[in-house]
Each structure stands twice: as structure tokens, then as C-alpha cells.
Motif scaffolding. Structure first.
Motif, PDB file in Angstrom:
ATOM      1  N   ASN A   1      23.480  47.303  -5.364  1.00 52.59           N
ATOM      2  CA  ASN A   1      23.998  47.434  -4.006  1.00 52.59           C
ATOM      3  C   ASN A   1      23.995  48.874  -3.501  1.00 52.59           C
ATOM      4  O   ASN A   1      24.538  49.156  -2.436  1.00 52.59           O
ATOM      5  CB  ASN A   1      25.421  46.869  -3.927  1.00 52.59           C
ATOM      6  N   ALA A   2      23.401  49.769  -4.282  1.00 53.03           N
ATOM      7  CA  ALA A   2      23.383  51.191  -3.907  1.00 53.03           C
ATOM      8  C   ALA A   2      22.207  51.489  -2.995  1.00 53.03           C
ATOM      9  O   ALA A   2      21.118  50.955  -3.174  1.00 53.03           O
ATOM     10  CB  ALA A   2      23.304  52.055  -5.155  1.00 53.03           C
ATOM     11  N   ASP A   3      22.463  52.356  -2.032  1.00 54.76           N
ATOM     12  CA  ASP A   3      21.340  52.826  -1.227  1.00 54.76           C
ATOM     13  C   ASP A   3      21.283  54.349  -1.168  1.00 54.76           C
ATOM     14  O   ASP A   3      20.490  54.919  -0.443  1.00 54.76           O
ATOM     15  CB  ASP A   3      21.326  52.189   0.165  1.00 54.76           C
ATOM     16  N   ALA A   4      22.132  55.019  -1.972  1.00 53.76           N
ATOM     17  CA  ALA A   4      22.084  56.480  -2.057  1.00 53.76           C
ATOM     18  C   ALA A   4      22.870  56.943  -3.279  1.00 53.76           C
ATOM     19  O   ALA A   4      23.740  56.225  -3.788  1.00 53.76           O
ATOM     20  CB  ALA A   4      22.651  57.114  -0.799  1.00 53.76           C
ATOM     21  N   LEU A   5      22.551  58.153  -3.733  1.00 51.29           N
ATOM     22  CA  LEU A   5      23.287  58.787  -4.818  1.00 51.29           C
ATOM     23  C   LEU A   5      24.124  59.917  -4.238  1.00 51.29           C
ATOM     24  O   LEU A   5      23.705  60.591  -3.290  1.00 51.29           O
ATOM     25  CB  LEU A   5      22.334  59.358  -5.873  1.00 51.29           C
ATOM     26  N   LEU A   6      25.286  60.145  -4.821  1.00 51.85           N
ATOM     27  CA  LEU A   6      26.189  61.214  -4.448  1.00 51.85           C
ATOM     28  C   LEU A   6      26.347  62.085  -5.686  1.00 51.85           C
ATOM     29  O   LEU A   6      26.765  61.586  -6.733  1.00 51.85           O
ATOM     30  CB  LEU A   6      27.529  60.607  -4.014  1.00 51.85           C
ATOM     31  N   LEU A   7      25.973  63.369  -5.585  1.00 57.28           N
ATOM     32  CA  LEU A   7      25.914  64.217  -6.771  1.00 57.28           C
ATOM     33  C   LEU A   7      26.519  65.588  -6.511  1.00 57.28           C
ATOM     34  O   LEU A   7      26.388  66.137  -5.413  1.00 57.28           O
ATOM     35  CB  LEU A   7      24.455  64.410  -7.209  1.00 57.28           C
TER      36      LEU A   7
ATOM     37  N   LEU B   1      27.487  54.059  -2.564  1.00 59.86           N
ATOM     38  CA  LEU B   1      27.105  55.416  -2.942  1.00 59.86           C
ATOM     39  C   LEU B   1      27.466  55.569  -4.412  1.00 59.86           C
ATOM     40  O   LEU B   1      28.646  55.442  -4.773  1.00 59.86           O
ATOM     41  CB  LEU B   1      27.862  56.445  -2.098  1.00 59.86           C
ATOM     42  N   ILE B   2      26.472  55.787  -5.251  1.00 59.74           N
ATOM     43  CA  ILE B   2      26.725  55.922  -6.681  1.00 59.74           C
ATOM     44  C   ILE B   2      26.841  57.404  -7.015  1.00 59.74           C
ATOM     45  O   ILE B   2      25.951  58.192  -6.711  1.00 59.74           O
ATOM     46  CB  ILE B   2      25.603  55.277  -7.525  1.00 59.74           C
TER      47      ILE B   2
ATOM     48  N   MET C   1      32.621  49.774   5.714  1.00 58.16           N
ATOM     49  CA  MET C   1      32.787  51.050   5.041  1.00 58.16           C
ATOM     50  C   MET C   1      32.078  50.994   3.692  1.00 58.16           C
ATOM     51  O   MET C   1      32.165  50.000   2.982  1.00 58.16           O
ATOM     52  CB  MET C   1      34.267  51.371   4.858  1.00 58.16           C
ATOM     53  N   ARG C   2      31.379  52.068   3.377  1.00 59.74           N
ATOM     54  CA  ARG C   2      30.661  52.144   2.104  1.00 59.74           C
ATOM     55  C   ARG C   2      31.639  52.394   0.953  1.00 59.74           C
ATOM     56  O   ARG C   2      32.697  52.976   1.133  1.00 59.74           O
ATOM     57  CB  ARG C   2      29.644  53.276   2.171  1.00 59.74           C
ATOM     58  N   LYS C   3      31.236  51.959  -0.224  1.00 60.79           N
ATOM     59  CA  LYS C   3      32.052  52.121  -1.424  1.00 60.79           C
ATOM     60  C   LYS C   3      31.441  53.235  -2.277  1.00 60.79           C
ATOM     61  O   LYS C   3      30.223  53.297  -2.451  1.00 60.79           O
ATOM     62  CB  LYS C   3      32.070  50.791  -2.183  1.00 60.79           C
ATOM     63  N   ILE C   4      32.292  54.106  -2.820  1.00 65.06           N
ATOM     64  CA  ILE C   4      31.848  55.121  -3.771  1.00 65.06           C
ATOM     65  C   ILE C   4      32.192  54.641  -5.168  1.00 65.06           C
ATOM     66  O   ILE C   4      33.349  54.312  -5.459  1.00 65.06           O
ATOM     67  CB  ILE C   4      32.496  56.490  -3.512  1.00 65.06           C
TER      68      ILE C   4
END
Length: 178
Positions: A41-47, A111-112, A1-4
């Protein structure tokens, strides 16, 4: 599971508005080093929409290592009003909380989430954020306050660590208590 991981700039008096106006004097090697480590460790941004629009305008005009990273990462945007995106972004479809929950269940890195507003309140309400990095800057400024007017009740957080920069920035790394 990905971490936010939510990363938010905030003033001593709780303002989150217009950090591009009050934070630059404090950007130094410590700041950039911490930012880079956070993104490892991020592979995407959440905005949310407001942060997405501001970042797209600012970062797409920049170059260099951090700008290249920001510009090339996929972005997932929560918005009720946007119909189209640019800047390597796609809209989260349907209910934002449910879309984020499904995104967390996919394979991939962290996900940052940058910026704090109504989307952050939604994520907190649905217990979707795994870590908060609150960057407290030694400055006072007018503007919207962190989690202002939220109806979230009481949410206890566990301190995972604190990092202090020579510039006076203190980053509090926290996680929701189980």
C-alpha cells in the motif's frame, strides 16, 4: 490521510547500526514476503539523511522486483545538510515535522519510513507515526541503540500483532496509544 509506517531492524540488544552487516543471514522467504506485503500500500518512502544515503548507494546498484520497487518509488528526505538529491528523491522543506504533517494530509498511499535515528525521534515526538514494525533479529551487535539518549518521556504503544519467522526474526507491529 496517509499513514506513516516505520520499519526498523534491531538486534536483541537494541542496536540499529549497520544492519547490512548483521541482518543478511536471516533474509529468507518469510523476510521477503513480509517486506513485500508491507510495501503493497506504499507509494513513497520517507527517509532521514543517513538512511537515504545508504539506501541510495545500495539499492541503485541492484535489480529485481524489490529493487525495482525501491528504485522507482518517490522518496522524501529529511536533512539539515543535504542540498541536492538523486535516486528519485526530494528534500522535505522547512521544519521536518511540519513538512511530514503536510505530506500526511495529501492524497496517496502509505509512507514507509526506514531506519531509526534523530528523524524518527522527531516523528515520535510530534506523534506522526501511525505504525511501527520493529524487526528484532536474533543477533547481538555493537552500535547505536534504538531511541538512544532520547528525551521523549514515556510513550506507550499498543501491540497490533507479532510475526515470527523460521529464521528467528520476530516483527512486533505496534501503534501509538491514543
Amino acid at each position: 490521510m496517509r499513514k506513516i509506517i516505520e520499519s526498523t531492524f534491531v538486534t536483541l540488544n537494541g542496536s540499529i547500526s549497520d544492519p547490512q552487516n548483521w541482518s543478511p543471514p536471516y533474509w529468507d522467504e518469510d523476510h521477503f514476503g513480509y517486506s513485500g506485503k508491507l510495501m503493497e500500500n506504499a507509494d513513497a518512502l520517507l527517509l532521514g539523511r543517513v538512511t537515504y544515503e545508504g539506501f541510495a548507494e545500495a539499492w541503485s546498484q541492484r535489480d529485481g522486483e524489490m529493487a525495482d520497487l525501491f528504485n522507482n518509488l518517490p522518496k522524501y528526505v529529511a536533512s539539515r545538510t543535504l542540498k541536492d538529491t538523486t535516486w528519485n528523491a526530494q528534500l522535505l522543506e522547512g521544519d521536518a515535522a511540519e513538512a511530514v504533517r503536510k505530506l500526511k494530509e495529501t492524497e496517496g498511499g502509505d509512507l514507509i519510513k526506514f531506519g531509526t535515528g534523530s528523524f524518527s525521534q522527531t516523528l515520535l515526538e510530534h506523534k506522526l507515526v501511525d505504525e511501527y514494525h520493529f524487526w528484532v533479529f536474533p543477533v547481538l551487535a555493537d552500535g547505536e541503540r534504538l531511541f538512544e539518549d532520547s528525551k521523549l518521556g514515556i510513550n506507550h504503544l499498543e501491540l497490533l500483532g507479532t510475526t515470527t519467522f523460521k529464521s528467528g526474526i520476530v516483527v512486533h507491529k505496534l501503534a501509538p496509544k491514543a
